[in-house]
Design an enzyme around this catalytic site. Sequence first.
Site, PDB file in Angstrom:
ATOM      1  N   TYR A 195     -41.685 -21.641  13.370  1.00 37.40           N
ATOM      2  CA  TYR A 195     -41.852 -22.549  12.234  1.00 37.40           C
ATOM      3  C   TYR A 195     -42.054 -23.981  12.715  1.00 37.40           C
ATOM      4  CZ  TYR A 195     -39.729 -18.811   9.344  1.00 37.40           C
ATOM      5  OH  TYR A 195     -39.440 -17.627   8.707  1.00 37.40           O
TER       6      TYR A 195
ATOM      7  N   LYS B 270     -42.285 -13.865  13.201  1.00 33.26           N
ATOM      8  CA  LYS B 270     -42.254 -14.066  11.765  1.00 33.26           C
ATOM      9  C   LYS B 270     -42.906 -15.419  11.533  1.00 33.26           C
ATOM     10  CE  LYS B 270     -38.855 -14.342   7.989  1.00 33.26           C
ATOM     11  NZ  LYS B 270     -37.533 -14.924   7.688  1.00 33.26           N
TER      12      LYS B 270
END
Lengths: 281, 281, 281, 281, 281
Positions: free
Chosen positions: C153, C189
């Site tokens: 992220y 992810k």
Amino acid sequence: MGRYTMRAYTLTDKFKSIFARRGRSIVLAYDHGIEHGPTDFLDNPDSAEPEYILKIARDAGFDGVVFQRGVAEKYYDGSVPLILKLNGKTSLYNGAPVSAPNCTVEEAVSLGASAVGFTIYAGSDYEWKQVEYLAQIKRDAVKFDMPLVVWSYPRGGKVDAKYNGNEHHPEVVAYAARIALELGADAMKIKYTGDPKTFAWAVRVAGKVPVLMSGGPKTKTDEEFLRQVEEVISVGALGVAVGRNVWQRKNAVEFGKLLGQMVYEGKKVAEILEPAVNSSP
Amino acid sequence: MGRYTMRAYTLTDKFKSIFARRGRSIVLAYDHGIEHGPTDFLDNPDSAEPEYILKIARDAGFDGVVFQRGVAEKYYDGSVPLILKLNGKTSLYNGAPVSAPNCTVEEAVSLGASAVGFTIYAGSDYEWKQVEYLAQIKRDAVKFDMPLVVWSYPRGGKVDAKYNGNEHHPEVVAYAARIALELGADAMKIKYTGDPKTFAWAVRVAGKVPVLMSGGPKTKTDEEFLRQVEEVISVGALGVAVGRNVWQRKNAVEFGKLLGQMVYEGKKVAEILEPAVNSSP
Amino acid sequence: MGRYTMRAYTLTDKFKSIFARRGRSIVLAYDHGIEHGPTDFLDNPDSAEPEYILKIARDAGFDGVVFQRGVAEKYYDGSVPLILKLNGKTSLYNGAPVSAPNCTVEEAVSLGASAVGFTIYAGSDYEWKQVEYLAQIKRDAVKFDMPLVVWSYPRGGKVDAKYNGNEHHPEVVAYAARIALELGADAMKIKYTGDPKTFAWAVRVAGKVPVLMSGGPKTKTDEEFLRQVEEVISVGALGVAVGRNVWQRKNAVEFGKLLGQMVYEGKKVAEILEPAVNSSP
Amino acid sequence: MGRYTMRAYTLTDKFKSIFARRGRSIVLAYDHGIEHGPTDFLDNPDSAEPEYILKIARDAGFDGVVFQRGVAEKYYDGSVPLILKLNGKTSLYNGAPVSAPNCTVEEAVSLGASAVGFTIYAGSDYEWKQVEYLAQIKRDAVKFDMPLVVWSYPRGGKVDAKYNGNEHHPEVVAYAARIALELGADAMKIKYTGDPKTFAWAVRVAGKVPVLMSGGPKTKTDEEFLRQVEEVISVGALGVAVGRNVWQRKNAVEFGKLLGQMVYEGKKVAEILEPAVNSSP
Amino acid sequence: MGRYTMRAYTLTDKFKSIFARRGRSIVLAYDHGIEHGPTDFLDNPDSAEPEYILKIARDAGFDGVVFQRGVAEKYYDGSVPLILKLNGKTSLYNGAPVSAPNCTVEEAVSLGASAVGFTIYAGSDYEWKQVEYLAQIKRDAVKFDMPLVVWSYPRGGKVDAKYNGNEHHPEVVAYAARIALELGADAMKIKYTGDPKTFAWAVRVAGKVPVLMSGGPKTKTDEEFLRQVEEVISVGALGVAVGRNVWQRKNAVEFGKLLGQMVYEGKKVAEILEPAVNSSP
């Protein structure tokens, strides 16, 4: 007798060397070379020589001398117990107060130390870092069975914001004393509050941990310093850790002996400075 | 019954000492010497003495006493279970909240501890550093089979920006409870939200981890504090960790016994404070 | 066949548990307690209970569940594979993005994990610190043969300066995917770019490393989320890691099963939501 | 003879290689490649080659040569004693002065070193970090019985605030000398104060630790530098550590021999530069 | 023949794999995925696939390929020597230049590497941190007998203040070269100054350490890049480490072969690009 397991702890054992005489102690501090620089030696240039300091300590009967690792390595001769100061910062440093260890407890053992010393500046923005340092030193001090003397000098942070940087403020000194107890000191060196009543409270909150008054800068007269000693001893301090007030004086040995009479024998300033008058009928 | 391997974990085992009585617990907190300084002892100067605290704990039947390492080393006598608080910061510190460990779990074992305590200030600019500390402590707590009590006190960061620094805000307290669960606490000490309904949610999100209400500053009346205890117990807290509200009171032992009646026996404030009236027909 | 020595690496081995069914995976994320706080549980208060989450995972047939160490220790029962998330930060934290490990890979093994997860915020002023953390975790993951799932992220730094903090920007997401590959992720992810074409590029630059779409906040309608799933699967994502979009829904189990039909069986939204219409002539 | 245990310390042993000749020493410094960059080599491009430096050292009879680890690894041939400088920073660095170790004492041993060197910038905001570095190096130096030469260069902090950044100020230089003693140097390199009287004080507070004058930038005339050497030797310095003032000169070998006549044989500038005149009746 | 002990160091041994052919080397750099992000792959999307890069390296006869640990783990097949780049930072990072290791030398060995690479940004406020990283890597490189290639890219600090951030400035590049030598590089990758005369100086101050020119962004024409190669080889560079200028070109393999003719066979641009014209009478 307790229901739960614990380690036995005997204060007496820890201090058999430096608190040998009636449980009182006078320590000759000599870490000024790193903390303040050689300007501290200008009044009495001989004081720049560690041999000179060792001689004073021997002749005046001090319980111990405080050296940094380098001085100990090059000069310590075993003639007086050694308190090895494990950290130190220069007065050229301008950042948030912090003083890193330059020596381990194990090295202090090999240098002949009878105790180790460590300064912590609570309140500093680096308080956490100093607690990390101290935690390791305490762990090693227990392992090597070395008494740990904490120089507890709150500085920076709210000492500035709340107390205008006054490190002698009674609340600051009492807090300093308690911090040393809580973090595992076996003895502590704290500053004088300026009056015996407030210092008594600092001694009380220090609990079982012996309190040594920090000597500070040379006073104008001998009497002024001796009176401080009388006051702190009268409220339970077990001694003094003094540097400049001894070796910046020309009469260092004599002055050191006077301290001994006060700390070990409990004499008062009046008895010492004017013996003829006091002994007169 | 699971398809995948895992380690068995029994909460009961972890707390056999400090949650022995019906799974409830009252802990006498005494780390104020480092966290707040000796001013906390002024109302009741005897409270400066750890022996006095141990006596209260014994006489009132507390489940444990909270000491820092130095106090434990010099005073702990095994007469009451010890929760060794592994970190602490002074109130002189002004930087981003962080409290470094001054003791390891292994040292806590050797000091006779039945559990260890650790404070974490989530939200602080040093949150990551505190997670690093806690991770090591949790690792050691598992290794030495020591219960870990987390003081979960979000502070700084968005606690200031979003909640005006209100550490009792229901969202902050519920978050505090969940952080303790997620990071591996075996019990937690959190602040009171001020009403039982919001505290119930904090207790719920704490899941299986026992919740102890943090006592906080001494309330104006005995009743005020006892009512808080009644409220948190009514919504599932398993006890309280209280310091000033006990040892700053002259009637510390009696007050401690009252807490026992509420926490262990489930009595209400009305029953305790006005028994004659309540028992009247 | 190579001329130079190297270690054999088999992706299949690493993922036998969580990518067991046709190499696709649906993971139930549940680290929101630390990352967002308990407010995420308010829509469906049962979601505060880890047992409830485990039941959803079992009943809907998820490939794994994501827990922090504390939740795993207290609740994990081995009924579903565990992906132990090794780090986490609170949303109360306001500093440069960084999330310290609260658990080691070795501890994850002892907690029964089948894989470990780690979040890295590239772009942050603490990017270097996170690389240090990740390097240690990767080293241990190889040693303990644990698959490493990277939550990639990018945040802070030029994500703010160049992309106005838009973490879904196609360039940011593609970069996120590549970072995970380069640093040694075994699965990743990443966030959805919002359209399949740009997400296809992210999947391509991720190379051999399986891509799971991060679920994000609950969408207004079931269809909206399912359409995202259809889109990412259509361009090569191997699954989704979803939390709030499952357990904030009352129909969590049914919704989870729908995800299974899409991810494992390749069904389209149209087939699933209006089967009668689609099957009509 | 002491009453307390301690480790024996013999200065002579530590310096048998680099202080071999009558206890005096001239060291050829060559860490300018990292500290200043290759512009220092422009006056005499041959000086860019470490072989050229080694040849000067051999031909002029220097007691040692100072190299960084990379230069030692690639060029050191054992023909002259090696002082391995363990740290170095570039002049491109603009932050608070700090120079991290790039080599351990153990590695220095394996590179053939007879002594190790380390720079510390007291006063810097990173003073504490440098003390941490030095503490480890000193520990290793004792373990491997390697003499430790400290480059003591106070910089930043109050050197700026109080002395306008003048690193040659007598108080700064004397402090530098004392810091080296206190922290465990076995020899030190300090800057010249500019006059022998103030330098005498620096030498005195350095105590038993041999003082080498730092050469500094090339002087306008040979005589100017030689006069500095005469002055520092006259007040007790045991030698010089000189780089640019030798290898930036075309007559490097001859100049090095002149230094030897002054340092080892105690000759004066007048005797050396005008021998005919001096020897005339 | 030396009088003092030292470790034997043979440059040839260190480079038997990647400098095998006549001591020259052409390395295919491919760490752009982390350093610049996938946008570097857009010109030639096949370049996103490490297999494509390996094929170019094999077909064009490169001496080695540069991968980060994740790419090596998933793709490296031993068909070309591997230089494992041990650190990397993203271009999203905006702080003081620093790139933390994501892999150890020992892990590089197990991944099949023939050499390791490390970037250092001298001048950065984190210069000291990078020296700490590099010191550990150098130590391990010696232990595991792995050649260490240093990417020496001064950045930040006075590179900005004094050179307006121009990393190609002759003084910056020469300094970069010297830093690599001083810190223990076995080969170095430095930027081109733009003209052979100033680059010659950089090569000279690099001493015995082989210099590879860093390729940089794709030039407008093939000739422009080839001319740079001709110039650096003409003044002593031993090769090039080139990425974008190869794999962003459609004719990557052919272009790579041209580089080989220049670097290994010493051909000039004129000979290569217009052989007919050059060979005409």
